[in-house]
Design a protein around this motif. Structure first.
Motif, PDB file in Angstrom:
ATOM      1  N   MET A 107     -18.765  12.195 -15.570  1.00 49.75           N
ATOM      2  CA  MET A 107     -19.988  11.397 -15.601  1.00 49.75           C
ATOM      3  C   MET A 107     -20.593  11.286 -14.203  1.00 49.75           C
ATOM      4  SD  MET A 107     -20.373   7.392 -16.747  1.00 49.75           S
ATOM      5  CE  MET A 107     -19.640   6.759 -15.215  1.00 49.75           C
ATOM      6  N   ILE A 108     -19.758  10.967 -13.214  1.00 50.08           N
ATOM      7  CA  ILE A 108     -20.248  10.862 -11.842  1.00 50.08           C
ATOM      8  C   ILE A 108     -20.708  12.232 -11.343  1.00 50.08           C
ATOM      9  CG2 ILE A 108     -19.681  10.177  -9.491  1.00 50.08           C
ATOM     10  CD1 ILE A 108     -19.814   7.876 -11.573  1.00 50.08           C
ATOM     11  N   HIS A 109     -19.973  13.271 -11.692  1.00 49.03           N
ATOM     12  CA  HIS A 109     -20.369  14.651 -11.368  1.00 49.03           C
ATOM     13  C   HIS A 109     -21.790  14.918 -11.850  1.00 49.03           C
ATOM     14  CE1 HIS A 109     -20.906  18.755 -12.986  1.00 49.03           C
ATOM     15  NE2 HIS A 109     -20.101  19.208 -12.044  1.00 49.03           N
ATOM     16  N   ASN A 110     -22.093  14.515 -13.087  1.00 48.22           N
ATOM     17  CA  ASN A 110     -23.420  14.777 -13.632  1.00 48.22           C
ATOM     18  C   ASN A 110     -24.487  13.906 -12.975  1.00 48.22           C
ATOM     19  OD1 ASN A 110     -21.992  16.483 -15.318  1.00 48.22           O
ATOM     20  ND2 ASN A 110     -23.195  15.956 -17.114  1.00 48.22           N
ATOM     21  N   GLY A 111     -24.113  12.681 -12.582  1.00 50.44           N
ATOM     22  CA  GLY A 111     -25.054  11.857 -11.838  1.00 50.44           C
ATOM     23  C   GLY A 111     -25.431  12.512 -10.517  1.00 50.44           C
ATOM     24  N   ILE A 112     -24.443  13.052  -9.819  1.00 53.42           N
ATOM     25  CA  ILE A 112     -24.707  13.777  -8.572  1.00 53.42           C
ATOM     26  C   ILE A 112     -25.598  14.989  -8.853  1.00 53.42           C
ATOM     27  CG2 ILE A 112     -23.620  15.183  -6.768  1.00 53.42           C
ATOM     28  CD1 ILE A 112     -21.173  13.292  -7.013  1.00 53.42           C
ATOM     29  N   GLU A 113     -25.313  15.669  -9.946  1.00 51.61           N
ATOM     30  CA  GLU A 113     -26.114  16.834 -10.338  1.00 51.61           C
ATOM     31  C   GLU A 113     -27.583  16.452 -10.523  1.00 51.61           C
ATOM     32  OE1 GLU A 113     -26.390  18.811 -14.591  1.00 51.61           O
ATOM     33  OE2 GLU A 113     -24.492  19.333 -13.619  1.00 51.61           O
ATOM     34  N   TYR A 114     -27.835  15.292 -11.140  1.00 53.15           N
ATOM     35  CA  TYR A 114     -29.215  14.826 -11.318  1.00 53.15           C
ATOM     36  C   TYR A 114     -29.910  14.719  -9.956  1.00 53.15           C
ATOM     37  CZ  TYR A 114     -29.020  13.336 -16.278  1.00 53.15           C
ATOM     38  OH  TYR A 114     -28.949  13.289 -17.638  1.00 53.15           O
ATOM     39  N   GLU A 168     -45.119  29.061 -14.553  1.00 57.63           N
ATOM     40  CA  GLU A 168     -46.257  28.758 -15.417  1.00 57.63           C
ATOM     41  C   GLU A 168     -45.881  28.753 -16.897  1.00 57.63           C
ATOM     42  OE1 GLU A 168     -49.964  30.420 -12.730  1.00 57.63           O
ATOM     43  OE2 GLU A 168     -48.753  31.867 -13.856  1.00 57.63           O
ATOM     44  N   GLY A 169     -44.769  29.391 -17.233  1.00 60.55           N
ATOM     45  CA  GLY A 169     -44.362  29.431 -18.630  1.00 60.55           C
ATOM     46  C   GLY A 169     -43.482  28.267 -19.044  1.00 60.55           C
ATOM     47  N   ILE A 170     -43.311  27.296 -18.141  1.00 61.20           N
ATOM     48  CA  ILE A 170     -42.420  26.162 -18.404  1.00 61.20           C
ATOM     49  C   ILE A 170     -43.208  24.867 -18.357  1.00 61.20           C
ATOM     50  CG2 ILE A 170     -40.407  24.879 -17.571  1.00 61.20           C
ATOM     51  CD1 ILE A 170     -39.418  27.484 -16.305  1.00 61.20           C
ATOM     52  N   LYS A 171     -43.013  24.016 -19.341  1.00 63.03           N
ATOM     53  CA  LYS A 171     -43.613  22.683 -19.319  1.00 63.03           C
ATOM     54  C   LYS A 171     -42.673  21.741 -18.568  1.00 63.03           C
ATOM     55  CE  LYS A 171     -45.474  19.059 -22.348  1.00 63.03           C
ATOM     56  NZ  LYS A 171     -46.732  18.933 -21.590  1.00 63.03           N
ATOM     57  N   GLY A 172     -43.226  20.913 -17.699  1.00 63.30           N
ATOM     58  CA  GLY A 172     -42.404  20.008 -16.891  1.00 63.30           C
ATOM     59  C   GLY A 172     -41.934  18.793 -17.656  1.00 63.30           C
ATOM     60  N   TYR A 173     -41.194  19.025 -18.725  1.00 60.31           N
ATOM     61  CA  TYR A 173     -40.670  17.966 -19.586  1.00 60.31           C
ATOM     62  C   TYR A 173     -39.152  18.050 -19.510  1.00 60.31           C
ATOM     63  CZ  TYR A 173     -40.102  15.127 -23.855  1.00 60.31           C
ATOM     64  OH  TYR A 173     -39.762  14.154 -24.757  1.00 60.31           O
ATOM     65  N   VAL A 174     -38.509  17.002 -18.986  1.00 59.95           N
ATOM     66  CA  VAL A 174     -37.075  17.080 -18.691  1.00 59.95           C
ATOM     67  C   VAL A 174     -36.323  16.012 -19.477  1.00 59.95           C
ATOM     68  CG1 VAL A 174     -35.340  17.176 -16.870  1.00 59.95           C
ATOM     69  CG2 VAL A 174     -37.712  17.814 -16.360  1.00 59.95           C
ATOM     70  N   GLU A 175     -35.423  16.444 -20.338  1.00 58.18           N
ATOM     71  CA  GLU A 175     -34.591  15.511 -21.095  1.00 58.18           C
ATOM     72  C   GLU A 175     -33.425  15.025 -20.231  1.00 58.18           C
ATOM     73  OE1 GLU A 175     -34.982  14.125 -23.836  1.00 58.18           O
ATOM     74  OE2 GLU A 175     -36.198  15.367 -25.193  1.00 58.18           O
ATOM     75  N   ASP A 176     -32.754  13.993 -20.696  1.00 52.99           N
ATOM     76  CA  ASP A 176     -31.466  13.609 -20.107  1.00 52.99           C
ATOM     77  C   ASP A 176     -30.485  13.463 -21.251  1.00 52.99           C
ATOM     78  OD1 ASP A 176     -30.878  10.323 -20.407  1.00 52.99           O
ATOM     79  OD2 ASP A 176     -32.969  10.922 -20.650  1.00 52.99           O
ATOM     80  N   ALA A 198     -30.396   7.004  -9.509  1.00 50.38           N
ATOM     81  CA  ALA A 198     -31.270   6.207 -10.374  1.00 50.38           C
ATOM     82  C   ALA A 198     -32.689   6.774 -10.389  1.00 50.38           C
ATOM     83  CB  ALA A 198     -31.282   4.754  -9.905  1.00 50.38           C
ATOM     84  N   LEU A 199     -33.220   7.104  -9.221  1.00 53.88           N
ATOM     85  CA  LEU A 199     -34.588   7.622  -9.158  1.00 53.88           C
ATOM     86  C   LEU A 199     -34.702   8.997  -9.809  1.00 53.88           C
ATOM     87  CD1 LEU A 199     -35.667   6.480  -5.584  1.00 53.88           C
ATOM     88  CD2 LEU A 199     -36.535   5.640  -7.769  1.00 53.88           C
ATOM     89  N   SER A 200     -33.644   9.797  -9.721  1.00 49.90           N
ATOM     90  CA  SER A 200     -33.696  11.107 -10.376  1.00 49.90           C
ATOM     91  C   SER A 200     -33.727  10.945 -11.891  1.00 49.90           C
ATOM     92  CB  SER A 200     -32.512  11.974  -9.944  1.00 49.90           C
ATOM     93  OG  SER A 200     -31.287  11.454 -10.418  1.00 49.90           O
ATOM     94  N   LEU A 201     -33.024   9.932 -12.406  1.00 50.39           N
ATOM     95  CA  LEU A 201     -33.076   9.643 -13.841  1.00 50.39           C
ATOM     96  C   LEU A 201     -34.473   9.174 -14.232  1.00 50.39           C
ATOM     97  CD1 LEU A 201     -31.716   9.189 -16.623  1.00 50.39           C
ATOM     98  CD2 LEU A 201     -31.110   6.893 -15.814  1.00 50.39           C
ATOM     99  N   PHE A 202     -35.048   8.271 -13.427  1.00 48.92           N
ATOM    100  CA  PHE A 202     -36.391   7.773 -13.728  1.00 48.92           C
ATOM    101  C   PHE A 202     -37.421   8.897 -13.637  1.00 48.92           C
ATOM    102  CE2 PHE A 202     -34.912   3.432 -11.930  1.00 48.92           C
ATOM    103  CZ  PHE A 202     -34.209   3.190 -13.097  1.00 48.92           C
ATOM    104  N   GLY A 203     -37.173   9.858 -12.742  1.00 45.93           N
ATOM    105  CA  GLY A 203     -38.065  11.005 -12.648  1.00 45.93           C
ATOM    106  C   GLY A 203     -38.100  11.798 -13.947  1.00 45.93           C
ATOM    107  N   ARG A 204     -36.952  11.880 -14.619  1.00 46.79           N
ATOM    108  CA  ARG A 204     -36.921  12.572 -15.910  1.00 46.79           C
ATOM    109  C   ARG A 204     -37.707  11.793 -16.963  1.00 46.79           C
ATOM    110  NH1 ARG A 204     -31.309  15.872 -16.729  1.00 46.79           N
ATOM    111  NH2 ARG A 204     -31.132  16.632 -14.592  1.00 46.79           N
ATOM    112  N   PHE A 205     -37.575  10.465 -16.920  1.00 44.66           N
ATOM    113  CA  PHE A 205     -38.373   9.659 -17.844  1.00 44.66           C
ATOM    114  C   PHE A 205     -39.862   9.945 -17.628  1.00 44.66           C
ATOM    115  CE2 PHE A 205     -35.029   5.983 -17.776  1.00 44.66           C
ATOM    116  CZ  PHE A 205     -34.134   6.792 -18.452  1.00 44.66           C
TER     117      PHE A 205
END
Length: 238
Positions: A107-114, A168-176, A198-205
């Motif tokens: 879980m922490i690994h993935n938080g760092i990845e974000y 250009e072929g990618i929409k900037g829509y990022v799930e979490d 936290a801010l990287s998560l909010f960026g995905r929102f």
């Protein structure tokens, strides 16, 4: 590996009804570590062992091996260690501790990845917006040659930019997928500041909002207190 939540719960219940004492269930998905602690406790009276295995490597793991973070009873880990050794690259697996420890570390690994991904994304946006005619794929390649920011994520960035230099072929829509949220919740529970994650998560929102209400409110307030011009939406707007 089964998606976290109800699919994992249902699979474990189904398996438990078929297994005998001293059998082992391994959850190699991205379950919440507190669920691992509960499941291990529920399986214990039936003599069924449980290991939570945080697994990293993505779709490339099949070729290069998986990084495995393993939680549960150490004797059960040792019993199954040959399997982990087969799946992982050299030094690519380790015992983390008791039930839940494997998925907690993942879980922490993935938080760092974000946070890492967000930093790369912001940096490349600045390069993209510069007045220079920069080859972003070439820069990604260059940075992987001894730079302090070199990484596998940067290798993947290079591949993406070579395939589509302006994305250009990618929409900037990022799930979490949950782990980033759990990491932020864990930081709140422990009173540990983790602003980058936290801010990287909010960026995905934010990536999922086409015209967020908050921005319209900001524009209205600036107009109200300072007479700053508004850009109208709908017909006649930009």
């Amino acid at each position: 590996m089964v998606p976290a939540g109800n699919p994992t719960e249902e699979t474990i219940r189904a398996l438990a009804s078929l297994l005998a004492g001293n059998d082992v269930i391994i959850d190699g998905g991205n379950s919440y570590y507190k669920d691992d602690v509960r499941r291990a406790g529920e399986l214990k009276p039936r003599g069924i062992h449980y290991l939570d295995v945080g697994t990293s490597g993505g779709v490339w793991g099949l070729k290069h091996g998986y990084c495995l973070m393993i939680g549960g009873e150490r004797p059960i880990f040792e019993r199954l260690e040959p399997a982990f050794k087969t799946l992982a690259p050299p030094d690519g697996y380790a015992y983390m501790g008791g039930h839940g420890a494997g998925h907690y570390v993942k879980m922490i690994h993935n938080g760092i990845e974000y946070g890492l991904m967000q930093a790369y994304a912001e940096g490349f946006e600045l390069l993209h917006a510069s007045a220079f005619q920069l080859d972003l794929a070439a820069i990604a390649h260059l940075w992987n040659q001894g730079s302090v920011v070199r990484s596998w994520l940067l290798e993947l960035a290079e591949l993406a930019l070579r395939a589509d230099p302006r994305l250009e072929g990618i929409k900037g829509y990022v799930e979490d997928s949950g782990e980033g949220r759990w990491t932020v919740e864990d930081a709140l529970e422990k009173n540990v500041p983790a602003p980058t994650i936290a801010l990287s998560l909010f960026g995905r929102f934010r990536s999922r909002q086409g015209d967020p209400f908050a921005d319209r409110m900001l524009a209205a307030l600036r107009n109200a207190f300072g007479g700053h011009p508004l850009r109208k939406s709908g017909p006649g707007g930009p």
